[in-house]
Design an enzyme around this catalytic site. Structure first.
Site, PDB file in Angstrom:
ATOM      1  N   GLU A 289       2.886   5.664 -29.191  1.00 27.00           N
ATOM      2  CA  GLU A 289       1.498   6.265 -29.673  1.00 27.00           C
ATOM      3  C   GLU A 289       0.873   5.319 -30.980  1.00 27.00           C
ATOM      4  O   GLU A 289       1.033   5.120 -31.296  1.00 27.00           O
ATOM      5  CB  GLU A 289       1.820   7.505 -30.194  1.00 27.00           C
ATOM      6  CG  GLU A 289       0.177   8.540 -31.117  1.00 27.00           C
ATOM      7  CD  GLU A 289      -0.774   8.362 -29.909  1.00 27.00           C
ATOM      8  OE1 GLU A 289      -0.625   8.722 -28.899  1.00 27.00           O
ATOM      9  OE2 GLU A 289      -1.671   7.512 -30.287  1.00 27.00           O
ATOM     10  N   ASP A 293      -1.585   3.162 -32.370  1.00 27.67           N
ATOM     11  CA  ASP A 293      -1.979   3.677 -33.528  1.00 27.67           C
ATOM     12  C   ASP A 293      -2.201   2.806 -34.507  1.00 27.67           C
ATOM     13  O   ASP A 293      -3.544   2.169 -35.252  1.00 27.67           O
ATOM     14  CB  ASP A 293      -2.092   4.458 -33.752  1.00 27.67           C
ATOM     15  CG  ASP A 293      -2.354   6.429 -33.412  1.00 27.67           C
ATOM     16  OD1 ASP A 293      -2.791   6.389 -32.258  1.00 27.67           O
ATOM     17  OD2 ASP A 293      -1.506   6.752 -33.736  1.00 27.67           O
ATOM     18  N   SER A 564      -5.790   8.067 -26.747  1.00 27.27           N
ATOM     19  CA  SER A 564      -4.877   8.132 -27.650  1.00 27.27           C
ATOM     20  C   SER A 564      -5.816   6.327 -28.870  1.00 27.27           C
ATOM     21  O   SER A 564      -5.043   6.591 -30.275  1.00 27.27           O
ATOM     22  CB  SER A 564      -3.295   7.421 -27.507  1.00 27.27           C
ATOM     23  OG  SER A 564      -3.189   9.010 -27.832  1.00 27.27           O
TER      24      SER A 564
END
Ligand code: NAG
Ligand code: NAG
Ligand code: NAG
Ligand code: NAG
Ligand code: NAG
Ligand code: NAG
Ligand code: NAG
Length: 642
Positions: A289, A293, A564
């Site tokens: 994740e 990002d 995400s």
């Protein structure tokens, strides 16, 4: 799951304790017996208890009006955000409330010098014997024992207040609330990943293979994102939330080297570490994740900085100690008044659900809970979440009010809408993550809160280019990810349809009526075979690409998918728009939805695809609603009045 009614319950149930005075009314009453807590002996009257009276917040019913006043582009006060002081002052209990409650206690025999009020004004606190508290509250207290842990607490089934006081009190401790116990939550929103068949990264400037792997060049082309200016404001760092997942500098550097050579090796986020959190980690421990990002956001915002809000010490973040609550310690760190703020039957963080600091477990963070430590950034990107059904309703409503307050201060909050279509993660209550007997759609938390912007996912199907339209992201099980993936979306069982989306939702139902039975209102979940709440807040609000994203994780070139990915893309573009506004002498944009819905034609409408789940095809895309993704950033900039 509701454990108590958050509002005044008028009940004819008789009290066997002190005779109720005729002007006393039941203020709170527990609905149903707890299976976890066993009622034991009545208190003997001599025990000391700290009585905490949560005062009603002033003006909470006007919160929506206040938020629209500063967030809707047609309002004369658009963009005139509030200071944190004004927010605290506006919602603090009124003097009338404080006076009424103190007067009642003093008349009941509690000396004025025994009463204290907390700094944020939310509580009146005093030390009493159980006998004294029983008399004041026309109640009987009992000891309760936790069937699992053996811990004990004092609580009552119901208590009464004078009619004239009841409007001034939200909730009293000890009262009817028995502490909740955390259960292991499903790790929702973690991106999915697979190994591409081509082992080398695509040409970083070519758009020929965007249908196989989405590179920074593909993202820029899809949404016509111009090259960033070299001059950036010191006040516009992009905020990114992480918890229990950590970036590795080695992965960021591999990514910069292969895709964005204009970003120097070693570029890293500014730390805003909360309650003992730390980052980065060695490359073999890197999280899918966090790496994702930063690898999506940096190419869009660089040379603007990114602020990493890394949350909670390792014990809690890794879920070695279960805490089924989510986001409260983060909000505490952004707003000191939230640490003890009462609303919807909860004051401060939730006992049994949220982390407790100092953390006395081995290796825990030994400092105090962070309260108001960091200033919120203009934009915060959150690719984490759970389902509405995972947490009590009052917990969610209190937190949702806080998102409203951040919006009033000019912060835009964007949240990934989930990766399971109309369902929750598999195994969340039922095998397929659905409610009831596994057929009813499961709305996501905190997505359904009307004061946040939800970002769904789109994809480019094979054979299409960035000039063709995207579709709603859906990949069946095994192709290419090991589990099925569908952009999350649906209708809340907690919040009604907010006015800013009422027309869009009505048009969707009118022109594209989903082919499933529905129910009306949370009290009727599943009634007549209904699968979703026709009266609930709909989400997502917008969408962006979230499939086959080219990136480096744990030292390897891989492809990832998930809302995400969509969320940092959309958040970064909003940050770029704010950058332009600041350069033009304007400020941040705060809560985005009123402007987004009012100017839906500035977004690129997605009209192909559905979000399957719960044995259905889910909701279908349609002109005007569900998965609207912007294409032309220049149009979006116009929309936000740059
Ligand atoms: C009342 O209960 C408290 C706590 O359970 C105990 O410590 C105390 O001795 C009891 N007093 C009497 C008079 O029984
Ligand atoms: C409320 O009380 C405080 C402290 O007593 C005082 O400073 C303030 O002016 C009062 N506010 C109003 C609106 O009366
Ligand atoms: C409450 O009062 C009792 C009796 O005066 C005292 O023993 C106790 O320490 C007090 N508790 C707190 C938390 O102040
Ligand atoms: C990344 O770039 C380096 C050279 O800068 C190259 O050697 C390497 O093969 C690239 N990695 C992949 C997976 O293509
Ligand atoms: C940044 O904010 C500070 C105060 O918060 C202000 O003085 C300064 O002018 C701002 N800088 C820019 C470039 O907007
Ligand atoms: C679940 O299934 C049981 C047994 O078939 C049935 O009695 C019950 O009504 C069902 N519940 C829901 C919410 O569909
Ligand atoms: C529309 O979606 C279907 C899958 O539902 C896909 O096969 C098709 O290629 C998509 N069409 C376009 C134009 O993207």
């Amino acid at each position: 799951m509701k454990f108590l009614s958050p509002f005044v319950v008028l009940s004819l149930a008789t009290l066997s304790g002190a005779l109720p005075a005729s002007d006393h009314v039941v203020h709170e009453k527990r609905s149903g017996a707890s299976t976890l807590w066993q009622k034991a002996a009545r208190v003997n009257g001599t025990e000391n208890v700290i009585v905490r009276i949560g005062l009603t917040q002033n003006n909470l019913d006007r919160g929506y009006e206040y938020l629209m006043d500063v967030s809707d582009s047609v309002s004369p006060n658009y963009g005139k955000f509030w200071t944190p002081e004004k927010v605290a002052e506006t919602f603090a209990p009124s003097n009338e409330t404080v006076t009424a409650v103190k007067q009642w206690l003093i008349q009941g025999g509690v000396d004025a010098n025994r009463l204290s009020q907390t700094k944020n004004k939310a509580w009146i606190v005093f030390n009493a014997t159980t006998a004294e508290a029983e008399t004041l509250l026309h109640t009987q207290y009992y000891h309760y024992k936790n069937a699992v842990t053996g811990s004990t607490t004092i609580a009552t089934d119901q208590y009464r207040l004078p009619q004239s006081v009841t409007q001034h009190v939200d909730y009293i401790k000890p009262g009817v609330v028995l502490p909740l116990t955390s259960r292991k939550r499903q790790a929702g929103r973690k991106p999915l990943r697979y190994q591409p068949s081509k082992k080398t990264t695509p040409n970083p400037s070519s758009l020929a293979t965007c249908d196989e792997a989405i590179t920074p060049a593909c993202v820029a082309a899809l949404y016509k994102i111009p090259v960033a200016s070299k001059d950036v404001s010191p006040n516009n760092s992009l905020g990114i939330f992480e918890e229990g997942d950590y970036y590795s500098q080695e992965d960021l550097d591999l990514f910069f080297k292969n895709f964005t050579r204009w970003i120097p090796s070693g570029t890293h986020p500014k730390p805003a570490f909360i309650d003992g959190a730390e980052a980065p980690v060695p490359v073999d421990e890197a999280g899918a994740e966090s790496d994702l990002d930063f690898q999506l956001a940096y190419p869009i915002v660089y040379p603007q900085a990114i602020t990493l809000f890394q949350n909670d010490d390792y014990n809690y973040a890794s879920e070695e100690i279960y805490t089924s609550g989510f986001f409260n310690t983060f909000l505490d760190a952004l707003d000191g008044s939230y640490c003890t703020y009462c609303a919807d039957g909860e004051c401060g963080d939730a006992s049994g659900l949220d982390p407790v600091y100092p953390d006395t477990n081995q290796g825990g963070y030994t400092g105090q809970l962070m309260c108001g430590t960091y200033k919120p950034t203009n934009v915060i990107s959150i690719s984490y979440g759970l389902q509405e059904d995972d947490l009590p309703e009052y917990y969610q409503k209190r937190q949702c009010n806080e998102f409203l307050k951040l919006g009033l201060q000019g912060t835009s909050i964007l949240i990934a809408s989930g990766d399971d279509g109309v369902a929750g993660p598999p195994g969340d209550y039922t095998d397929d993550g659905c409610l009831g007997n596994g057929t009813i759609f499961s709305p996501a938390f905190p997505n359904s809160c009307p004061w946040v912007t939800n970002v769904g996912a789109t994809k480019l199907y094979p054979g299409y280019t960035v000039a063709d339209g995207e579709s709603a992201a859906y990949d069946p099980i095994g192709d290419p990810y090991s589990i099925a993936y569908a952009s999350g979306g649906g209708f809340s069982n907690i919040y009604p349809i907010p006015s800013y989306q009422a027309a869009a939702v009505a048009e969707y139902f009118n022109k594209h009526n989903p082919p499933y039975p529905y129910y009306k209102g949370a009290a009727n979940i599943g009634k007549n075979g209904g699968l979703y709440n026709r009266l609930g807040r709909g989400y997502p609000d917008v969408a962006a690409n979230g499939d086959n994203i080219a990136m480096f994780n744990a030292g390897e070139y891989i492809l990832e998918g998930g809302t995400s990915a969509s969320t940092p893309i959309f958040s970064s573009v909003i940050n770029r728009i704010i950058e332009k506004r600041i350069a033009a002498g304007k400020g941040p944009v705060g809560f985005l939805n009123p402007v987004l819905y009012r100017n839906a034609d500035a977004l690129n409408d997605i009209t192909n695809g559905t979000n399957p789940g719960c044995g259905t095809d889910g909701f279908s895309t349609a002109p005007g609603y569900v998965s609207i993704v912007f294409r032309s950033i220049s149009k979006v900039m116009l929309m936000l009045d740059v």
